[in-house]
Write a protein that holds these residues in place. Structure first.
Motif, PDB file in Angstrom:
ATOM      1  N   ILE A  95       4.656 -31.553  29.566  1.00  0.00           N
ATOM      2  CA  ILE A  95       4.532 -32.093  28.317  1.00  0.00           C
ATOM      3  C   ILE A  95       5.766 -32.678  27.822  1.00  0.00           C
ATOM      4  O   ILE A  95       6.856 -32.115  28.217  1.00  0.00           O
ATOM      5  CB  ILE A  95       4.213 -30.575  27.328  1.00  0.00           C
ATOM      6  CG1 ILE A  95       2.860 -30.182  27.451  1.00  0.00           C
ATOM      7  CG2 ILE A  95       4.389 -30.862  26.022  1.00  0.00           C
ATOM      8  CD1 ILE A  95       2.616 -28.780  27.155  1.00  0.00           C
ATOM      9  N   THR A 135       2.115 -36.006  25.228  1.00  0.00           N
ATOM     10  CA  THR A 135       3.252 -35.579  24.376  1.00  0.00           C
ATOM     11  C   THR A 135       2.826 -34.267  23.721  1.00  0.00           C
ATOM     12  O   THR A 135       1.878 -33.772  23.608  1.00  0.00           O
ATOM     13  CB  THR A 135       3.200 -36.711  23.119  1.00  0.00           C
ATOM     14  OG1 THR A 135       2.137 -36.795  22.459  1.00  0.00           O
ATOM     15  CG2 THR A 135       3.770 -38.063  23.799  1.00  0.00           C
ATOM     16  N   ARG A 136       3.941 -33.540  23.285  1.00  0.00           N
ATOM     17  CA  ARG A 136       3.861 -32.293  22.458  1.00  0.00           C
ATOM     18  C   ARG A 136       2.914 -32.593  21.349  1.00  0.00           C
ATOM     19  O   ARG A 136       2.069 -31.587  21.072  1.00  0.00           O
ATOM     20  CB  ARG A 136       5.196 -31.749  22.341  1.00  0.00           C
ATOM     21  CG  ARG A 136       5.332 -30.665  21.299  1.00  0.00           C
ATOM     22  CD  ARG A 136       4.836 -29.382  21.829  1.00  0.00           C
ATOM     23  NE  ARG A 136       5.562 -29.081  22.923  1.00  0.00           N
ATOM     24  CZ  ARG A 136       5.287 -27.935  23.854  1.00  0.00           C
ATOM     25  NH1 ARG A 136       4.152 -27.518  23.782  1.00  0.00           N
ATOM     26  NH2 ARG A 136       5.880 -27.807  24.886  1.00  0.00           N
ATOM     27  N   ASP A 157       8.574 -34.760  24.955  1.00  0.00           N
ATOM     28  CA  ASP A 157       8.375 -35.347  23.415  1.00  0.00           C
ATOM     29  C   ASP A 157       7.958 -36.563  23.222  1.00  0.00           C
ATOM     30  O   ASP A 157       7.542 -36.722  21.993  1.00  0.00           O
ATOM     31  CB  ASP A 157       9.870 -34.974  22.841  1.00  0.00           C
ATOM     32  CG  ASP A 157      10.472 -33.574  23.085  1.00  0.00           C
ATOM     33  OD1 ASP A 157       9.650 -32.569  22.651  1.00  0.00           O
ATOM     34  OD2 ASP A 157      11.679 -33.263  23.345  1.00  0.00           O
ATOM     35  N   HIS A 159      -0.729 -32.543  22.865  1.00  0.00           N
ATOM     36  CA  HIS A 159      -1.102 -31.208  23.091  1.00  0.00           C
ATOM     37  C   HIS A 159      -1.293 -30.458  22.141  1.00  0.00           C
ATOM     38  O   HIS A 159      -2.478 -29.536  22.155  1.00  0.00           O
ATOM     39  CB  HIS A 159       0.358 -30.612  23.975  1.00  0.00           C
ATOM     40  CG  HIS A 159      -0.006 -29.149  24.232  1.00  0.00           C
ATOM     41  ND1 HIS A 159       0.427 -28.260  23.496  1.00  0.00           N
ATOM     42  CD2 HIS A 159      -0.339 -28.501  25.526  1.00  0.00           C
ATOM     43  CE1 HIS A 159       0.311 -27.068  23.967  1.00  0.00           C
ATOM     44  NE2 HIS A 159      -0.282 -27.275  25.185  1.00  0.00           N
ATOM     45  N   ASP A 160      -0.604 -30.268  21.033  1.00  0.00           N
ATOM     46  CA  ASP A 160      -0.646 -29.373  19.790  1.00  0.00           C
ATOM     47  C   ASP A 160      -2.013 -29.744  18.995  1.00  0.00           C
ATOM     48  O   ASP A 160      -2.631 -29.148  18.553  1.00  0.00           O
ATOM     49  CB  ASP A 160       0.500 -29.442  19.011  1.00  0.00           C
ATOM     50  CG  ASP A 160       1.686 -28.693  19.500  1.00  0.00           C
ATOM     51  OD1 ASP A 160       1.505 -28.090  20.690  1.00  0.00           O
ATOM     52  OD2 ASP A 160       2.834 -29.120  19.057  1.00  0.00           O
TER      53      ASP A 160
END
Length: 140
Positions: free
Chosen positions: A136, A5-6, A138, A9-10
């Motif tokens: 990636i 998921t974003r 949501d 990742h973030d």
């Protein structure tokens, strides 16, 4: 292929940024047998080094007990490289003890911790490195 998921990742990138110039490290756990990374677990780099990472043995034992209690496994094992590209070193390969895990590397080299960052994923089995695509999303 690693699908992540974003948000995860973030979080990994933010951890690499926060610990720069030292290497950051951690795990993303997921339900056993699913291969789906879900729970972000940043760890302390016990080596506190810009060129090497090491999980604290006590923290690692606690993490594995916790994952076992939650019926989870390490889906992603990540760390950052602060002076080189996001590619496993010989030391990284020698420490890769989870053949089912995705080994994610984030490079903060040449960015002074500001980005943009290389974010790459590898499978490391029996000393053999295979890069894989990263997708990636949501949400899962």
């Amino acid at each position: 292929m690693l699908t992540i998921t974003r948000a995860l990742h973030d979080q990994i990138v933010a951890h690499a940024r926060e610990d720069h110039p030292d290497e950051a490290c951690g795990v993303v756990a997921g339900p056993a047998g699913t291969g789906r990374p879900e729970r972000f677990i940043p760890m302390l780099n016990a080596a506190r080094s810009p060129t090497f990472y090491e999980f604290d043995s006590g923290d690692l034992l606690k993490l594995y007990r916790e994952m076992d209690d939650r019926d989870e496994e390490p889906v992603v094992v990540y760390h950052s490289h602060t002076a080189t590209e996001a590619y496993p070193s010989r030391t990284d390969v020698s420490y890769a003890g989870e053949p089912g895990a995705h080994y994610v590397l984030v490079s903060t080299a040449d960015t002074d911790g500001a980005g943009p960052f290389q974010f790459r994923s590898f499978r490391i089995v029996d000393g053999e490195i295979t890069e894989e695509d990263v997708r990636i999303v949501d949400a899962y």
